[in-house]
Design a protein around this motif. Structure first.
Motif, mmCIF file in Angstrom:
data_model
loop_
_atom_site.group_PDB
_atom_site.id
_atom_site.type_symbol
_atom_site.label_atom_id
_atom_site.label_comp_id
_atom_site.label_asym_id
_atom_site.label_seq_id
_atom_site.Cartn_x
_atom_site.Cartn_y
_atom_site.Cartn_z
ATOM 1 N N VAL A 117 5.780 4.686 33.272
ATOM 2 C CA VAL A 117 6.380 5.331 32.101
ATOM 3 C C VAL A 117 5.409 5.226 30.934
ATOM 4 O O VAL A 117 4.961 4.129 30.582
ATOM 5 C CB VAL A 117 7.739 4.685 31.744
ATOM 6 C CG1 VAL A 117 8.269 5.236 30.424
ATOM 7 C CG2 VAL A 117 8.739 4.915 32.866
ATOM 8 N N LEU A 145 8.261 -0.674 38.428
ATOM 9 C CA LEU A 145 8.179 0.014 37.147
ATOM 10 C C LEU A 145 7.050 -0.568 36.313
ATOM 11 O O LEU A 145 6.998 -1.773 36.079
ATOM 12 C CB LEU A 145 9.498 -0.120 36.378
ATOM 13 C CG LEU A 145 9.530 0.461 34.958
ATOM 14 C CD1 LEU A 145 9.228 1.958 34.964
ATOM 15 C CD2 LEU A 145 10.878 0.176 34.303
ATOM 16 N N GLY A 162 4.785 -4.610 32.148
ATOM 17 C CA GLY A 162 4.689 -3.969 30.841
ATOM 18 C C GLY A 162 3.387 -4.312 30.156
ATOM 19 O O GLY A 162 2.974 -5.469 30.135
ATOM 20 N N TYR A 192 7.676 3.571 21.734
ATOM 21 C CA TYR A 192 8.206 3.057 23.001
ATOM 22 C C TYR A 192 9.614 2.503 22.799
ATOM 23 O O TYR A 192 10.499 2.721 23.624
ATOM 24 C CB TYR A 192 7.277 1.993 23.588
ATOM 25 C CG TYR A 192 6.173 2.587 24.428
ATOM 26 C CD1 TYR A 192 6.291 2.665 25.810
ATOM 27 C CD2 TYR A 192 5.020 3.077 23.844
ATOM 28 C CE1 TYR A 192 5.287 3.226 26.589
ATOM 29 C CE2 TYR A 192 4.007 3.637 24.605
ATOM 30 C CZ TYR A 192 4.144 3.708 25.974
ATOM 31 O OH TYR A 192 3.156 4.277 26.750
ATOM 32 N N TYR A 207 8.841 -5.432 37.223
ATOM 33 C CA TYR A 207 8.485 -4.763 35.969
ATOM 34 C C TYR A 207 7.128 -5.270 35.510
ATOM 35 O O TYR A 207 6.880 -6.470 35.493
ATOM 36 C CB TYR A 207 9.543 -5.091 34.909
ATOM 37 C CG TYR A 207 9.298 -4.471 33.550
ATOM 38 C CD1 TYR A 207 9.887 -3.262 33.209
ATOM 39 C CD2 TYR A 207 8.499 -5.099 32.595
ATOM 40 C CE1 TYR A 207 9.687 -2.691 31.945
ATOM 41 C CE2 TYR A 207 8.293 -4.534 31.343
ATOM 42 C CZ TYR A 207 8.892 -3.337 31.026
ATOM 43 O OH TYR A 207 8.692 -2.777 29.792
ATOM 44 N N LEU A 258 12.966 3.829 24.798
ATOM 45 C CA LEU A 258 13.607 2.983 25.805
ATOM 46 C C LEU A 258 14.783 2.149 25.295
ATOM 47 O O LEU A 258 15.713 1.887 26.056
ATOM 48 C CB LEU A 258 12.576 2.055 26.450
ATOM 49 C CG LEU A 258 11.755 2.692 27.574
ATOM 50 C CD1 LEU A 258 10.722 3.643 27.062
ATOM 51 C CD2 LEU A 258 11.129 1.631 28.442
ATOM 52 N N VAL A 304 5.395 0.029 32.531
ATOM 53 C CA VAL A 304 5.554 0.681 31.231
ATOM 54 C C VAL A 304 4.276 0.436 30.446
ATOM 55 O O VAL A 304 3.877 -0.707 30.247
ATOM 56 C CB VAL A 304 6.789 0.155 30.462
ATOM 57 C CG1 VAL A 304 6.893 0.817 29.093
ATOM 58 C CG2 VAL A 304 8.061 0.408 31.275
ATOM 59 N N LEU A 333 13.763 8.093 27.537
ATOM 60 C CA LEU A 333 13.489 7.999 28.968
ATOM 61 C C LEU A 333 14.761 8.363 29.720
ATOM 62 O O LEU A 333 15.845 7.882 29.397
ATOM 63 C CB LEU A 333 13.080 6.572 29.336
ATOM 64 C CG LEU A 333 13.027 6.262 30.834
ATOM 65 C CD1 LEU A 333 11.909 7.050 31.514
ATOM 66 C CD2 LEU A 333 12.868 4.774 31.064
ATOM 67 N N SER A 359 -0.892 11.559 28.331
ATOM 68 C CA SER A 359 -0.200 10.768 29.352
ATOM 69 C C SER A 359 -0.726 11.075 30.756
ATOM 70 O O SER A 359 -0.757 10.181 31.601
ATOM 71 C CB SER A 359 1.318 10.943 29.275
ATOM 72 O OG SER A 359 1.694 12.256 29.577
ATOM 73 N N GLY A 407 4.790 -1.856 26.143
ATOM 74 C CA GLY A 407 5.696 -2.060 27.281
ATOM 75 C C GLY A 407 6.052 -3.515 27.482
ATOM 76 O O GLY A 407 7.099 -3.838 28.033
#
Length: 147
Positions: A38, A87, A121, A97, A119, A101, A89, A76, A46, A125
Motif C-alpha cells: 500500500v 501487508l 511498515g 498515510y 505487517y 488509513l 505499507v 484505502l 506509486s 507506514g
C-alpha cells in the motif's frame, strides 16, 4: 501475527533482515503467496516505488506483490487486500498515510488479525501503525539515534 516497523531506507545490506520475515511467512501460508504493498500516491510515483518493493520481495522468494496506490485524500479500500497473505505499507508524507488509513483502521486491524497477516511498515507506514510514535527523523536533540 508478525509486525515489523522500519524507520526508512533501501540499503540492500539489510534486505534479508527487513523483508525476509514477511516473505517467509507469506510463502508458508499460501499456495499462491502474495503481499499487498500500500502506497499513498503523493506525486504519481506509486508505480515506480511499487516496482522497487516488488523487486526486493521477489529477490527473496517466489512471492507476488499487489501494489495498491491510494491517491492523496482518498481512503484505502480494505477489500482490495483480499487474497493477500502479507501487508507492506510504504513511507512518505505521514499525515497523508494517516488520512488514508486511520479512518479504516478498525476494519484493517480486523482483516490483519482474522487472517493472521504479517505487517511491514516503512517510515509513515511504521508511524501510523501504533497509537504513539516518535516522528521526525534519525536525530533527537541533534544526537543520532539510529544509522
Amino acid at each position: 501475527m508478525h509486525i515489523t516497523l522500519v524507520g526508512g531506507g533501501w540499503d540492500p545490506e539489510y534486505r534479508q533482515s527487513v523483508y525476509g520475515p514477511i516473505v517467509e511467512q507469506v510463502s508458508r501460508r499460501s499456495a499462491e503467496p502474495a503481499v499487498a504493498v500500500v502506497l499513498v500516491d503523493e506525486s504519481g510515483e506509486s508505480a515506480e516505488v511499487g516496482a522497487r518493493f516488488t523487486a526486493v520481495v521477489k529477490s527473496l522468494g517466489d512471492v507476488q506483490t499487489r501494489v495498491i496506490g491510494v491517491p492523496v485524500g482518498q481512503l484505502l479500500e480494505v477489500a482490495a487486500l483480499e487474497g493477500c497473505a502479507g501487508l507492506i505499507v510504504g513511507g512518505g508524507l505521514t499525515p497523508a498515510y494517516a488520512d488514508a488509513l486511520a479512518p479504516v483502521a478498525e476494519e484493517l486491524r480486523q482483516w490483519l488479525v482474522s487472517n493472521d497477516v504479517p505487517y511491514l511498515g516503512f517510515s509513515a507506514g511504521a508511524a501510523i501503525a501504533s497509537s504513539h510514535a516518535v516522528v521526525g527523523g534519525w536525530l533527537h536533540g541533534g544526537t543520532p539515534v539510529c544509522p
